[in-house]
Design a protein around this motif. Sequence first.
Motif, mmCIF file in Angstrom:
data_model
loop_
_atom_site.group_PDB
_atom_site.id
_atom_site.type_symbol
_atom_site.label_atom_id
_atom_site.label_comp_id
_atom_site.label_asym_id
_atom_site.label_seq_id
_atom_site.Cartn_x
_atom_site.Cartn_y
_atom_site.Cartn_z
ATOM 1 N N TRP A 23 0.834 -1.200 0.000
ATOM 2 C CA TRP A 23 0.000 0.000 0.000
ATOM 3 C C TRP A 23 0.867 1.248 0.000
ATOM 4 N N ALA A 24 1.974 1.247 0.783
ATOM 5 C CA ALA A 24 2.841 2.419 0.851
ATOM 6 C C ALA A 24 3.511 2.683 -0.497
ATOM 7 N N LEU A 25 3.946 1.623 -1.179
ATOM 8 C CA LEU A 25 4.560 1.796 -2.493
ATOM 9 C C LEU A 25 3.541 2.297 -3.509
ATOM 10 N N TRP A 26 2.326 1.810 -3.409
ATOM 11 C CA TRP A 26 1.276 2.237 -4.332
ATOM 12 C C TRP A 26 0.907 3.692 -4.115
ATOM 13 N N ARG A 27 0.950 4.134 -2.842
ATOM 14 C CA ARG A 27 0.562 5.492 -2.505
ATOM 15 C C ARG A 27 1.736 6.464 -2.552
ATOM 16 N N ARG A 28 2.911 5.981 -2.927
ATOM 17 C CA ARG A 28 4.076 6.858 -2.944
ATOM 18 C C ARG A 28 3.881 7.965 -3.981
ATOM 19 N N PRO A 29 4.102 9.211 -3.595
ATOM 20 C CA PRO A 29 3.897 10.299 -4.559
ATOM 21 C C PRO A 29 4.887 10.222 -5.701
ATOM 22 N N THR A 30 4.432 10.583 -6.876
ATOM 23 C CA THR A 30 5.286 10.564 -8.062
ATOM 24 C C THR A 30 5.726 11.984 -8.408
ATOM 25 N N GLY A 31 6.815 12.067 -9.146
ATOM 26 C CA GLY A 31 7.304 13.359 -9.589
ATOM 27 C C GLY A 31 8.084 14.129 -8.546
ATOM 28 N N VAL A 32 8.388 13.502 -7.409
ATOM 29 C CA VAL A 32 9.154 14.150 -6.345
ATOM 30 C C VAL A 32 10.533 13.512 -6.291
ATOM 31 N N ALA A 33 11.548 14.293 -6.584
ATOM 32 C CA ALA A 33 12.908 13.752 -6.580
ATOM 33 C C ALA A 33 13.375 13.528 -5.149
ATOM 34 N N PRO A 34 13.915 12.336 -4.838
ATOM 35 C CA PRO A 34 14.409 12.097 -3.476
ATOM 36 C C PRO A 34 15.599 12.983 -3.163
ATOM 37 N N ARG A 35 15.656 13.445 -1.919
ATOM 38 C CA ARG A 35 16.762 14.298 -1.488
ATOM 39 C C ARG A 35 17.903 13.427 -0.974
ATOM 40 N N PRO A 36 19.106 13.609 -1.492
ATOM 41 C CA PRO A 36 20.234 12.796 -1.011
ATOM 42 C C PRO A 36 20.576 13.154 0.428
ATOM 43 N N LEU A 37 21.069 12.153 1.162
ATOM 44 C CA LEU A 37 21.470 12.367 2.544
ATOM 45 C C LEU A 37 22.795 13.114 2.577
ATOM 46 N N ASP A 38 22.787 14.258 3.224
ATOM 47 C CA ASP A 38 23.997 15.059 3.364
ATOM 48 C C ASP A 38 24.546 14.854 4.769
ATOM 49 N N ALA A 39 25.604 14.070 4.872
ATOM 50 C CA ALA A 39 26.182 13.738 6.173
ATOM 51 C C ALA A 39 27.392 14.605 6.510
ATOM 52 N N ARG A 40 27.610 15.683 5.780
ATOM 53 C CA ARG A 40 28.790 16.504 6.028
ATOM 54 C C ARG A 40 28.729 17.217 7.368
ATOM 55 N N TRP A 41 27.515 17.418 7.900
ATOM 56 C CA TRP A 41 27.377 18.132 9.165
ATOM 57 C C TRP A 41 27.651 17.231 10.357
ATOM 58 N N LEU A 42 27.794 15.903 10.150
ATOM 59 C CA LEU A 42 27.978 14.998 11.277
ATOM 60 C C LEU A 42 29.361 15.169 11.892
ATOM 61 N N PRO A 43 29.447 15.411 13.185
ATOM 62 C CA PRO A 43 30.748 15.459 13.855
ATOM 63 C C PRO A 43 31.262 14.037 14.066
ATOM 64 N N TRP A 44 32.093 13.558 13.169
ATOM 65 C CA TRP A 44 32.478 12.151 13.153
ATOM 66 C C TRP A 44 33.163 11.656 14.424
ATOM 67 N N PRO A 45 34.004 12.449 15.111
ATOM 68 C CA PRO A 45 34.551 11.940 16.383
ATOM 69 C C PRO A 45 33.463 11.602 17.401
ATOM 70 N N VAL A 46 32.422 12.435 17.465
ATOM 71 C CA VAL A 46 31.333 12.162 18.392
ATOM 72 C C VAL A 46 30.573 10.915 17.956
ATOM 73 N N VAL A 47 30.353 10.775 16.648
ATOM 74 C CA VAL A 47 29.661 9.594 16.134
ATOM 75 C C VAL A 47 30.435 8.328 16.489
ATOM 76 N N ALA A 48 31.757 8.369 16.356
ATOM 77 C CA ALA A 48 32.576 7.199 16.679
ATOM 78 C C ALA A 48 32.468 6.853 18.158
ATOM 79 N N ILE A 49 32.507 7.872 19.019
ATOM 80 C CA ILE A 49 32.395 7.622 20.461
ATOM 81 C C ILE A 49 31.031 7.029 20.798
ATOM 82 N N VAL A 50 29.970 7.588 20.202
ATOM 83 C CA VAL A 50 28.625 7.083 20.466
ATOM 84 C C VAL A 50 28.475 5.648 19.960
ATOM 85 N N ALA A 51 29.056 5.332 18.804
ATOM 86 C CA ALA A 51 28.978 3.969 18.277
ATOM 87 C C ALA A 51 29.651 2.978 19.228
#
Length: 248
Positions: A23-51
């Motif tokens: 149902w979700a795939l059938w109801r997915r809106p058309t004509g909307v370009a997906p936005r790429p994930l921009d991970a440049r803002w992630l503070p990677w040292p903090v991410v590593a510590i949290v992981a």
Amino acid sequence: RSGWAGLIGPFPYLVLLGGTAVWALWRRPTGVAPRPLDARWLPWPVVAIVAALLAFVVGHGVTHSPLTAYDSLSYHLVFPARWLQDHQLSIVPTPFSDEAQAYAPANGELFFLWLMLPLHGDLFAGVGQLPFYLLGGVTMYALARRMGANAWHACYPAAFYLVARPVIEQAVGADVDLICWGMFLASLYLGIRAVDTDERRDWVIFGVSLGLCLGSKYVALVYMPIFAILVLARRPRARALWALPGVA
């Protein structure tokens, strides 16, 4: 005896989830370009510590999960185990504990039931609050960003939350406090977004999140004035009524 139609089991769940996906795939809106994930803002040292911290929490939960906690053995794990055996939902009497527990909100127990389905045991349910532990950290970060903190500073409230001993102890136990708290934080963030956009879909998803929060613990009702103030902060809006079906 109350409940559904006796369809609790892996196969009915897969049919339901498969139908929802179609149902979700059938109801997915058309004509909307997906936005790429921009991970440049992630503070990677903090991410590593949290992981690394999360790996420790998972390991600690697997080896030291407090399976003898009073609430877990009196109803948090008892209810889903009984529902799994009976293949349907019902009110489980608790004369061996607090009789009011039989009528407590049970959204958390429903999630534990889902975790018990694959192996018919509490291996996963024993650390069933772990996803909501993560949800709490993510939403605290998102709320800090929403309030104007930069990426580095927004990590601090989430980090202190993730390393707090009472929070970690809850994350590796089959209670529902972190489930309630995680959904409260998610509802707060989604409510702010709904007020900002005033779009019907945002009000609906806010209502769903709030309903999951209210259905996890009685104490969630105490915080309802916060959401009432949030919804009415700018002005009463007709579209805010779309949150009510989600809550229900």
